[in-house]
Scaffold this motif. Structure first.
Motif, PDB file in Angstrom:
ATOM      1  N   GLN A 128       0.831  -1.201   0.000  1.00  0.00           N
ATOM      2  CA  GLN A 128       0.000   0.000   0.000  1.00  0.00           C
ATOM      3  C   GLN A 128       0.866   1.251   0.000  1.00  0.00           C
TER       4      GLN A 128
ATOM      5  N   GLY B 120       1.515   4.353  -2.941  1.00  0.00           N
ATOM      6  CA  GLY B 120       1.303   5.764  -2.663  1.00  0.00           C
ATOM      7  C   GLY B 120       0.126   6.055  -1.765  1.00  0.00           C
ATOM      8  N   THR B 121      -0.606   5.043  -1.356  1.00  0.00           N
ATOM      9  CA  THR B 121      -1.723   5.295  -0.454  1.00  0.00           C
ATOM     10  C   THR B 121      -1.205   5.389   0.974  1.00  0.00           C
ATOM     11  N   VAL B 122      -1.857   6.170   1.754  1.00  0.00           N
ATOM     12  CA  VAL B 122      -1.468   6.338   3.149  1.00  0.00           C
ATOM     13  C   VAL B 122      -2.135   5.228   3.960  1.00  0.00           C
TER      14      VAL B 122
ATOM     15  N   LYS C 168      -3.921   3.252   6.981  1.00  0.00           N
ATOM     16  CA  LYS C 168      -4.870   3.719   7.992  1.00  0.00           C
ATOM     17  C   LYS C 168      -4.169   3.931   9.328  1.00  0.00           C
TER      18      LYS C 168
END
Length: 70
Positions: A31, A35-37, A39
């Motif tokens: 993840q 490039g997704t942050v 949770k």
């Protein structure tokens, strides 16, 4: 997990937990690479530390068994 909890677990259970954490860590790292942050960013650090603790316990178990046999 706490070190005391891990220390009381059987080697087979520790290996299973290590595999589970490794898979989870791989997903989280994928993840981050996309490039997704995540949770919960602390989850990555906690998984790494727990895997290191498990490795340490697994490495010391044979030494403990030898000491108790003598």
């Amino acid at each position: 997990m706490k070190f005391k909890e891990l220390k009381t677990m059987q080697p087979a259970d520790l290996k299973e937990k290590k595999l589970e954490l490794s898979k989870e860590l791989m997903k989280e790292n994928a993840q981050v690479a996309l490039g997704t942050v995540p949770k919960n960013p602390r989850k990555l650090r906690l998984a790494k530390k727990t895997i290191a603790r498990i490795n340490m316990i697994l490495a010391s178990k044979p030494k403990q068994e030898e000491a108790t046999k003598k």
